[in-house]
Design an enzyme around this catalytic site. Structure first.
Site, PDB file in Angstrom:
ATOM      1  N   ARG A  70      13.154   4.996  10.267  1.00  0.00           N
ATOM      2  CA  ARG A  70      14.393   4.811  10.008  1.00  0.00           C
ATOM      3  C   ARG A  70      14.702   6.359   9.657  1.00  0.00           C
ATOM      4  O   ARG A  70      15.698   6.697   9.753  1.00  0.00           O
ATOM      5  CB  ARG A  70      14.558   4.147   8.321  1.00  0.00           C
ATOM      6  CG  ARG A  70      15.790   4.041   7.804  1.00  0.00           C
ATOM      7  CD  ARG A  70      15.629   3.161   6.776  1.00  0.00           C
ATOM      8  NE  ARG A  70      14.763   3.794   5.496  1.00  0.00           N
ATOM      9  CZ  ARG A  70      14.619   3.032   4.486  1.00  0.00           C
ATOM     10  NH1 ARG A  70      15.012   1.894   4.153  1.00  0.00           N
ATOM     11  NH2 ARG A  70      13.713   3.449   3.461  1.00  0.00           N
ATOM     12  N   ASP A 129      -8.995   4.521   6.478  1.00  0.00           N
ATOM     13  CA  ASP A 129      -7.975   3.861   6.665  1.00  0.00           C
ATOM     14  C   ASP A 129      -7.968   3.331   8.206  1.00  0.00           C
ATOM     15  O   ASP A 129      -7.500   2.250   8.702  1.00  0.00           O
ATOM     16  CB  ASP A 129      -6.856   4.233   6.155  1.00  0.00           C
ATOM     17  CG  ASP A 129      -6.627   4.255   4.714  1.00  0.00           C
ATOM     18  OD1 ASP A 129      -7.336   3.392   3.981  1.00  0.00           O
ATOM     19  OD2 ASP A 129      -5.827   5.024   4.182  1.00  0.00           O
ATOM     20  N   ALA A 166       0.695   5.129   5.030  1.00  0.00           N
ATOM     21  CA  ALA A 166      -0.292   4.318   5.700  1.00  0.00           C
ATOM     22  C   ALA A 166      -0.145   4.639   7.211  1.00  0.00           C
ATOM     23  O   ALA A 166      -1.052   4.566   7.827  1.00  0.00           O
ATOM     24  CB  ALA A 166       0.093   2.935   5.304  1.00  0.00           C
ATOM     25  N   SER A 176     -10.004  -3.779  -4.364  1.00  0.00           N
ATOM     26  CA  SER A 176     -11.176  -3.225  -4.368  1.00  0.00           C
ATOM     27  C   SER A 176     -12.494  -3.966  -5.001  1.00  0.00           C
ATOM     28  O   SER A 176     -13.526  -3.995  -4.561  1.00  0.00           O
ATOM     29  CB  SER A 176     -11.022  -1.516  -4.169  1.00  0.00           C
ATOM     30  OG  SER A 176     -10.367  -1.257  -3.112  1.00  0.00           O
ATOM     31  N   LYS A 227      -4.832  10.598  -2.957  1.00  0.00           N
ATOM     32  CA  LYS A 227      -5.650  10.687  -1.685  1.00  0.00           C
ATOM     33  C   LYS A 227      -5.659  12.267  -1.213  1.00  0.00           C
ATOM     34  O   LYS A 227      -6.486  12.795  -0.487  1.00  0.00           O
ATOM     35  CB  LYS A 227      -4.955   9.794  -0.549  1.00  0.00           C
ATOM     36  CG  LYS A 227      -5.491   8.324  -0.856  1.00  0.00           C
ATOM     37  CD  LYS A 227      -4.743   7.556   0.567  1.00  0.00           C
ATOM     38  CE  LYS A 227      -5.231   6.020   0.101  1.00  0.00           C
ATOM     39  NZ  LYS A 227      -4.985   5.132   1.245  1.00  0.00           N
TER      40      LYS A 227
HETATM   41  P1  NAP Z   1       5.488   4.389   2.305  1.00  0.00           P
HETATM   42  O1  NAP Z   1       4.687   5.844   2.361  1.00  0.00           O
HETATM   43  O2  NAP Z   1       6.509   4.201   1.166  1.00  0.00           O
HETATM   44  O3  NAP Z   1       6.240   4.298   3.593  1.00  0.00           O
HETATM   45  C1  NAP Z   1       7.259   3.401   3.916  1.00  0.00           C
HETATM   46  C2  NAP Z   1       7.715   3.342   5.095  1.00  0.00           C
HETATM   47  O4  NAP Z   1       8.585   1.945   5.264  1.00  0.00           O
HETATM   48  C3  NAP Z   1       8.468   4.226   5.465  1.00  0.00           C
HETATM   49  O5  NAP Z   1       8.259   4.457   6.953  1.00  0.00           O
HETATM   50  C4  NAP Z   1       9.754   3.676   5.394  1.00  0.00           C
HETATM   51  O6  NAP Z   1      10.908   4.427   6.136  1.00  0.00           O
HETATM   52  C5  NAP Z   1       9.806   2.376   5.956  1.00  0.00           C
HETATM   53  N1  NAP Z   1      10.892   1.536   5.050  1.00  0.00           N
HETATM   54  C6  NAP Z   1      10.897   1.255   4.013  1.00  0.00           C
HETATM   55  N2  NAP Z   1      11.967   0.184   3.890  1.00  0.00           N
HETATM   56  C7  NAP Z   1      12.479   0.002   5.013  1.00  0.00           C
HETATM   57  C8  NAP Z   1      13.488  -0.456   5.383  1.00  0.00           C
HETATM   58  N3  NAP Z   1      14.242  -1.427   4.747  1.00  0.00           N
HETATM   59  N4  NAP Z   1      13.689  -0.585   6.913  1.00  0.00           N
HETATM   60  C9  NAP Z   1      13.307   0.171   7.566  1.00  0.00           C
HETATM   61  N5  NAP Z   1      12.163   1.030   7.336  1.00  0.00           N
HETATM   62  C10 NAP Z   1      11.873   0.911   5.941  1.00  0.00           C
HETATM   63  O7  NAP Z   1       4.404   3.215   2.107  1.00  0.00           O
HETATM   64  P2  NAP Z   1       3.085   3.172   2.830  1.00  0.00           P
HETATM   65  O8  NAP Z   1       1.918   3.564   1.742  1.00  0.00           O
HETATM   66  O9  NAP Z   1       3.157   3.687   4.114  1.00  0.00           O
HETATM   67  O10 NAP Z   1       2.823   1.697   2.987  1.00  0.00           O
HETATM   68  C11 NAP Z   1       3.391   0.693   3.700  1.00  0.00           C
HETATM   69  C12 NAP Z   1       3.235  -0.646   3.954  1.00  0.00           C
HETATM   70  O11 NAP Z   1       1.760  -0.819   4.262  1.00  0.00           O
HETATM   71  C13 NAP Z   1       3.004  -1.316   2.395  1.00  0.00           C
HETATM   72  O12 NAP Z   1       3.390  -2.525   2.500  1.00  0.00           O
HETATM   73  C14 NAP Z   1       1.470  -1.356   2.071  1.00  0.00           C
HETATM   74  O13 NAP Z   1       1.184  -2.462   1.243  1.00  0.00           O
HETATM   75  C15 NAP Z   1       0.914  -1.430   3.418  1.00  0.00           C
HETATM   76  N6  NAP Z   1      -0.580  -1.040   3.776  1.00  0.00           N
HETATM   77  C16 NAP Z   1      -1.416  -2.083   3.832  1.00  0.00           C
HETATM   78  C17 NAP Z   1      -2.630  -1.606   4.223  1.00  0.00           C
HETATM   79  C18 NAP Z   1      -3.983  -2.347   4.474  1.00  0.00           C
HETATM   80  O14 NAP Z   1      -5.026  -2.151   4.375  1.00  0.00           O
HETATM   81  N7  NAP Z   1      -3.619  -3.577   5.247  1.00  0.00           N
HETATM   82  C19 NAP Z   1      -2.953   0.116   3.765  1.00  0.00           C
HETATM   83  C20 NAP Z   1      -2.234   0.907   3.373  1.00  0.00           C
HETATM   84  C21 NAP Z   1      -0.750   0.172   3.305  1.00  0.00           C
HETATM   85  P3  NAP Z   1      11.682   5.841   5.791  1.00  0.00           P
HETATM   86  O15 NAP Z   1      10.598   7.014   5.842  1.00  0.00           O
HETATM   87  O16 NAP Z   1      12.835   5.728   6.401  1.00  0.00           O
HETATM   88  O17 NAP Z   1      11.695   5.505   4.050  1.00  0.00           O
END
Ligand code: NAP
Length: 286
Positions: A161, A111, A140, A24, A75
């Site tokens: 999952r 977001d 997210a 940011s 958040k």
């Molecule tokens: P989070 O809260 O930790 O959630 C992770 C998600 O991924 C959960 O649904 C989890 O499933 C799933 N997951 C993880 N490993 C997996 C696997 N091996 N197989 C299947 N599902 C799996 O993370 P988050 O904050 O939502 O962020 C997720 C991603 O979005 C990150 O890579 C982050 O960098 C990216 N992101 C991007 C932006 C952007 O501006 N582009 C903004 C925010 C986040 P379970 O529920 O079963 O554990």
């Protein structure tokens, strides 16, 4: 509107814990330089124990900030501590953008705006279909479920999952949303017009999984919010299978726009210069 000749420096922040990897400051610093505004945007590492005090300093004006961004793990607390979260942030229970107005801390969550603005810019017409599949139900995913619903998709299917997390989101966001386990993915994708990866699968090239995108409608769009790497394994697969793809970097860039406008009084533009700057930073830290 802030006059660029105004001598008083307007200061904004991004606060989280940890915070040093945040991009940011790079984004807002670029816009500040570009627009010749007397402003500063800094990263503040604030631990959970100190967060309430940080918000109090913002409210009272003692900290000298006009507002800022909030990221993990603050958040939800930010939304709770704000005096006036807007309607979307209240429904989400999470805020990422704060500003002070009339002595009150106001809050919004940009977001979902970032997600839709990225698709609007890179694939206009992405929202014309009825059926969307959201893979993942983590932090997210929430704002994306809300944003896709609000764009009028009549069926929003969350596949995760851990199905209980998907169910929680379906319960929160209403009757057009449904929850499914990961082994139903192929079936749920039948005829869908939009596929969104919100899982961390493929981040930093890790945990890639193979997805057969052929059940999607032939003109479907596939997007991934993971943006490191920019071309994720999942986007590679979708492209090879003939689908239109949109990467996730624009979501990060566009979500920053409304905050900048609130704090510094000018609506900034997400353009190729900004995108290249962030890509170069990603390459430098790869
Ligand atoms: P989070 O809260 O930790 O959630 C992770 C998600 O991924 C959960 O649904 C989890 O499933 C799933 N997951 C993880 N490993 C997996 C696997 N091996 N197989 C299947 N599902 C799996 O993370 P988050 O904050 O939502 O962020 C997720 C991603 O979005 C990150 O890579 C982050 O960098 C990216 N992101 C991007 C932006 C952007 O501006 N582009 C903004 C925010 C986040 P379970 O529920 O079963 O554990």
């Amino acid at each position: 509107m802030v006059d660029s000749r105004e001598t008083k420096l307007r200061r904004a922040f991004v606060c989280g814990h940890p915070i040093k990897h945040s991009r940011s400051p790079l984004i807002h610093g670029h816009w500040l330089r570009q627009s010749d505004i007397a402003g500063r945007y800094t990263a503040e590492d604030v631990s959970p124990e100190n967060f309430a005090g940080f918000i109090e300093g913002l409210r009272s004006g003692e900290s000298g900030f006009v507002g800022g961004n909030v990221t993990i793990p603050h958040k939800e607390t930010a939304c709770r501590l704000a005096d006036a979260p807007d309607e979307l942030a209240t429904e989400l229970g999470a805020a990422n953008t704060l500003w002070v107005e009339d002595g009150k801390v106001r809050a919004m969550n940009t977001d979902g705006y970032g997600f839709t603005a990225n698709l609007d810019a890179r694939h206009p017409g992405w929202d014309k279909g009825a059926r969307a599949v959201i893979f993942g139900a983590g932090g997210a995913a929430r704002a994306i479920v809300q944003a896709v619903r609000d764009r009028g998709f009549s069926q929003v299917h969350i596949v995760n999952r851990t199905v209980a997390r998907a169910q929680e989101l379906a319960d929160r966001f209403g009757p057009r949303i449904s929850a499914h386990p990961q082994d139903a993915l192929g079936e749920i994708m039948q005829g869908a017009n939009l596929f969104i990866n919100t899982t961390s699968v493929g981040m930093d090239g890790e945990n890639a999984i193979d997805i057969d995108f052929s059940p999607l409608a032939s003109d479907a769009v596939v997007t991934d919010i993971v943006y490191v790497p920019l071309m994720t394994p999942l986007l590679d697969q979708a492209k090879a299978q003939g689908f239109a793809i949109v990467d996730g970097l624009g979501m990060l860039l566009h979500q920053a726009v409304p905050g900048f406008e609130k704090w510094f009084g000018r609506r900034p533009v997400v353009d190729e210069t900004l995108r290249s700057l962030v890509v170069a930073d990603m390459d430098a830290h790869a």
